[in-house]
Design a protein around this motif. Structure first.
Motif, PDB file in Angstrom:
ATOM      1  N   GLY A  75       0.820  -1.211   0.000  1.00 46.84           N
ATOM      2  CA  GLY A  75       0.000   0.000   0.000  1.00 46.84           C
ATOM      3  C   GLY A  75       0.851   1.256   0.000  1.00 46.84           C
ATOM      4  N   ASN A  76       2.073   1.166  -0.511  1.00 49.18           N
ATOM      5  CA  ASN A  76       3.013   2.274  -0.509  1.00 49.18           C
ATOM      6  C   ASN A  76       2.836   3.101  -1.789  1.00 49.18           C
ATOM      7  OD1 ASN A  76       5.214   3.991  -0.517  1.00 49.18           O
ATOM      8  ND2 ASN A  76       6.610   2.460   0.308  1.00 49.18           N
ATOM      9  N   ALA A  77       2.056   4.165  -1.691  1.00 54.20           N
ATOM     10  CA  ALA A  77       1.759   4.999  -2.861  1.00 54.20           C
ATOM     11  C   ALA A  77       2.997   5.756  -3.344  1.00 54.20           C
ATOM     12  CB  ALA A  77       0.637   5.983  -2.532  1.00 54.20           C
ATOM     13  N   ALA A  78       3.876   6.154  -2.429  1.00 52.05           N
ATOM     14  CA  ALA A  78       5.084   6.885  -2.817  1.00 52.05           C
ATOM     15  C   ALA A  78       5.999   6.002  -3.667  1.00 52.05           C
ATOM     16  CB  ALA A  78       5.823   7.396  -1.583  1.00 52.05           C
ATOM     17  N   GLU A  79       6.143   4.764  -3.275  1.00 46.73           N
ATOM     18  CA  GLU A  79       6.967   3.830  -4.039  1.00 46.73           C
ATOM     19  C   GLU A  79       6.362   3.598  -5.429  1.00 46.73           C
ATOM     20  OE1 GLU A  79       8.434  -0.797  -3.659  1.00 46.73           O
ATOM     21  OE2 GLU A  79       8.122   0.336  -1.807  1.00 46.73           O
ATOM     22  N   PHE A  80       5.049   3.488  -5.474  1.00 42.05           N
ATOM     23  CA  PHE A  80       4.379   3.286  -6.757  1.00 42.05           C
ATOM     24  C   PHE A  80       4.495   4.539  -7.624  1.00 42.05           C
ATOM     25  CE2 PHE A  80       0.545   3.036  -9.474  1.00 42.05           C
ATOM     26  CZ  PHE A  80       0.874   1.873 -10.148  1.00 42.05           C
ATOM     27  N   CYS A  81       4.407   5.701  -7.027  1.00 42.90           N
ATOM     28  CA  CYS A  81       4.554   6.964  -7.762  1.00 42.90           C
ATOM     29  C   CYS A  81       5.951   7.061  -8.369  1.00 42.90           C
ATOM     30  CB  CYS A  81       4.274   8.142  -6.838  1.00 42.90           C
ATOM     31  SG  CYS A  81       4.392   9.735  -7.680  1.00 42.90           S
ATOM     32  N   ARG A  82       6.976   6.727  -7.598  1.00 42.26           N
ATOM     33  CA  ARG A  82       8.352   6.730  -8.103  1.00 42.26           C
ATOM     34  C   ARG A  82       8.480   5.778  -9.292  1.00 42.26           C
ATOM     35  NH1 ARG A  82      11.450   3.962  -4.650  1.00 42.26           N
ATOM     36  NH2 ARG A  82      10.534   5.121  -2.942  1.00 42.26           N
ATOM     37  N   PHE A  83       7.860   4.612  -9.142  1.00 39.58           N
ATOM     38  CA  PHE A  83       7.862   3.641 -10.233  1.00 39.58           C
ATOM     39  C   PHE A  83       7.202   4.228 -11.487  1.00 39.58           C
ATOM     40  CE2 PHE A  83       4.792   0.735 -12.259  1.00 39.58           C
ATOM     41  CZ  PHE A  83       5.667  -0.002 -13.038  1.00 39.58           C
ATOM     42  N   LEU A  84       6.071   4.892 -11.326  1.00 35.71           N
ATOM     43  CA  LEU A  84       5.364   5.470 -12.476  1.00 35.71           C
ATOM     44  C   LEU A  84       6.184   6.559 -13.159  1.00 35.71           C
ATOM     45  CD1 LEU A  84       1.682   5.708 -11.198  1.00 35.71           C
ATOM     46  CD2 LEU A  84       2.637   4.084 -12.853  1.00 35.71           C
ATOM     47  N   LEU A  85       6.929   7.325 -12.391  1.00 37.67           N
ATOM     48  CA  LEU A  85       7.761   8.372 -12.970  1.00 37.67           C
ATOM     49  C   LEU A  85       8.936   7.801 -13.760  1.00 37.67           C
ATOM     50  CD1 LEU A  85       7.775  10.918 -10.008  1.00 37.67           C
ATOM     51  CD2 LEU A  85       6.602  11.148 -12.212  1.00 37.67           C
ATOM     52  N   GLU A  86       9.476   6.673 -13.308  1.00 39.77           N
ATOM     53  CA  GLU A  86      10.603   6.044 -13.992  1.00 39.77           C
ATOM     54  C   GLU A  86      10.172   5.121 -15.130  1.00 39.77           C
ATOM     55  OE1 GLU A  86      12.898   3.948 -11.084  1.00 39.77           O
ATOM     56  OE2 GLU A  86      13.292   5.743  -9.902  1.00 39.77           O
ATOM     57  N   ALA A  87       8.942   4.661 -15.104  1.00 47.32           N
ATOM     58  CA  ALA A  87       8.469   3.635 -16.036  1.00 47.32           C
ATOM     59  C   ALA A  87       8.608   4.003 -17.516  1.00 47.32           C
ATOM     60  CB  ALA A  87       7.035   3.255 -15.711  1.00 47.32           C
ATOM     61  N   PRO A  88       8.268   5.219 -17.945  1.00 51.47           N
ATOM     62  CA  PRO A  88       8.371   5.496 -19.394  1.00 51.47           C
ATOM     63  C   PRO A  88       9.787   5.323 -19.943  1.00 51.47           C
ATOM     64  CG  PRO A  88       6.998   7.152 -18.339  1.00 51.47           C
ATOM     65  CD  PRO A  88       7.619   6.332 -17.238  1.00 51.47           C
TER      66      PRO A  88
END
Length: 118
Positions: A51-64
């Motif tokens: 449930g770590n939204a910050a970790e998921f947000c970081r992932f989304l920023l790096e994903a592209p």
């Protein structure tokens, strides 16, 4: 692959060197692909399991950027494989011109070189 005719020792050495480089670069691309897929897995697990939204947000920023890198690595390996199958079908076991063969290997090697390091 057999090369028709006499192969100069220098060209034979170059072919061996470039082949080794191609093998190493493919190995590196496979490892990097696994690393990128692990980042995707970790990013999704960070949200789903932790449930770590910050970790998921970081992932989304790096994903592209990672997706582009992943696509490039997989695309170049796929291109080499499909070109090889098209150019040298299974019943063909010889290349007519050693210099053209060396040039082809060099092109494959260069295409596998990470774009940021050219």
């Amino acid at each position: 692959m057999k090369i028709r005719g006499r192969v100069d020792p220098t060209i034979g050495y170059l072919i061996g060197t470039v082949r080794g480089s191609i093998k190493g670069r493919i190995h590196d691309a496979i490892e990097r692909t696994g690393d990128i897929l692990s980042l995707y897995d970790d990013g999704l697990a960070g949200l789903g399991k932790k449930g770590n939204a910050a970790e998921f947000c970081r992932f989304l920023l790096e994903a592209p950027g990672l997706f582009i890198e992943l696509g490039n690595a997989m695309g170049m390996i796929s291109h080499i494989v499909s070109y090889w199958h098209y150019q040298f079908w299974p019943s063909q076991s010889e290349v007519t011109n050693v210099e053209e063969f060396l040039d082809l290997l060099k092109d494959f090697d260069l295409s596998l070189f990470p774009s940021g390091n050219r």
